[in-house]
Design a protein around this motif. Sequence first.
Motif, short mmCIF file in Angstrom:
data_model
loop_
_atom_site.label_atom_id
_atom_site.label_comp_id
_atom_site.label_asym_id
_atom_site.label_seq_id
_atom_site.Cartn_x
_atom_site.Cartn_y
_atom_site.Cartn_z
N ARG A 188 38.19 48.70 29.24
CA ARG A 188 39.61 48.95 28.99
C ARG A 188 40.22 47.71 28.35
O ARG A 188 39.96 46.58 28.79
CB ARG A 188 40.34 49.28 30.29
CG ARG A 188 41.84 49.56 30.10
CD ARG A 188 42.40 50.32 31.29
NE ARG A 188 41.87 51.69 31.30
CZ ARG A 188 41.88 52.47 32.38
NH1 ARG A 188 42.36 52.02 33.52
NH2 ARG A 188 41.40 53.69 32.32
N SER A 231 41.28 49.39 37.01
CA SER A 231 40.89 49.43 35.60
C SER A 231 39.43 49.86 35.47
O SER A 231 38.82 50.39 36.40
CB SER A 231 41.13 48.07 34.96
OG SER A 231 40.83 48.10 33.58
N THR A 276 37.49 44.67 31.84
CA THR A 276 38.87 44.63 31.37
C THR A 276 39.01 43.47 30.39
O THR A 276 38.75 42.32 30.74
CB THR A 276 39.86 44.44 32.53
OG1 THR A 276 39.71 45.53 33.45
CG2 THR A 276 41.29 44.39 32.04
#
Length: 581
Positions: free
Chosen positions: A238, A388, A392
Amino acid sequence: MIPVSDETSPVGRVLGTADATPLQFWTAVTPGSYLQLDDVVVTKRDLPDREPVTIAGVVTQVRARHEGAQFDSDVFAIADGTLPAMVQEAAEITTTRVDPELYVPPAPGAVVHRASGDARDAALHFDRMERRVPMGTGRDGVPVFLNADFLDGTRGAHVSISGISGVATKTSFATFLLYSVFRSGQLGADGTNARALIFNVKGEDLLFLDHPNTKLDDKTREAYALLGLPAAPFPDVRVYAPPRAGDSSGAPDVASRLTGVDSFYWTLAEFCELKLLPYVFADADDERQQYTMVVHSVTAHLARYAVPAEGGISIDGKRISSYQDLVDHVVEQLTDDDTRSTWAGSAVNMGTVNAFARRMINSKRDLSRLIRGDLAQRRPHQIKTADSAQVTVVDLHNLPDRAQRFVVGVTLKTEFEAKEKAGTGRPLLFVVLDELNKYAPREGSSPIKEVLLDIAERGRSLGVILIGAQQTASEVERRIVTNSAIRVVGRLDPAEASRPEYGFLPPAMRQRALLARPGTMFVNQPDIPVPLCVEFPFPAWATRKSESGPPPAETLRSIVQGADPFAVIGGRGAADDDIPF
């Protein structure tokens, strides 16, 4: 017992013209054979009334000379065949393992074998590693491993990577190490559930970790297969980016990646409630100034009196809807004789207040797009690794220095506090931070440096693992480098290589670090007394837009696309009739 095969042709014999010690000795190389730096060798020593001792080591220096020559000019006569002489090569061996542990020197003339298979694994202590994380191949083309016990906090933690920017491939090695941890399965459930937080500070190279690399060839795939790893991109990524400057919609400020990117920011209410003002003054020099007492006083005042109000905040009945308005209001209150003591205390002089005010005013341009009162609070906007993906990525490259420091400091503070509240070291959180010498310099103090020191000293018990990269380890806070169980060096600057921080490198390896090509790293870990030269494969994931293939379908959607489309400004307690965001 380290296995030594008598069927293997000897590569040399222990030299009798140089002192042999239990920890270091020289071997003459058999004519027609060769030894190169980093080769692993093994020899035996027979003892009276005791079992034989096996001594294994790594080649740390190699030399060649004419035997029979007396003067420098003799080399020409020998080349012409008019002076008899022979070429003799010899290799310096630094001992890595003695089995059983009877520290006696090898006998001059003892046969020396090149170690391979089980003998090589034993010489490099790989046979004692219960969990071996592949980190590349040695000079012999055989896999080299990292002991996971010194990576996940079981017996040690943290990684320090040093080298010249753009040449040492520090970030590439850090991402490959993460990939190996996640995909090798050596950490078991810890590896499956682990998270990684990567700060991207240079270009947009790390925004494509979930895209396959179109330049991947069969040779590189074979290199991954040799390490027991699939040649594929990171499966679960992400990406967060700051909002574009001057964009009221809060669209992420990225140029090359147009899908699957979310904006991050902090609302004014969060800025006050979470006491984030000290991170506006995140330079190490700021902590040495007297106005830090004003910083903490104003921070406490904002936390006590700021009330959320329709996306912004209200202080003493005054509506504030932007960071610029907040700065102007704070400066106005500090320069007013009637309110100054309420905000900054009675013992603060006007010079100190003015120093604080100047820096606050200067921060408006850098932080206005990160601290917002015009964007929805219900809209997902916070960086939380627990909610997440496995990896990340926080993109900072478009932010000025002050804003980068603010984001790094606040994000690390939030993540570390979340781990403290959880009270457990699992799941693991790996933090990859480049330019560590900027955030945790050797001199001075700052809020970011204090967080990084906390991670270095207590992170192991909480499952927070720091993978720090820097051009110069000599300029990083000593306690952070000292607490790093694994130290990695790529291409070094000559002046930097002479620093005591690289004392773990043998002299010859320090010289080699000046010549190391991209993809070659020298890795020191507690299990092995000699640093190992490692070559890691070309990334299987895209490192720039030009080499990125199509991403997996699930990465095309961002969290905003999957969020409530009716999130509204001032989302706390918003009525159903409010205008949709």
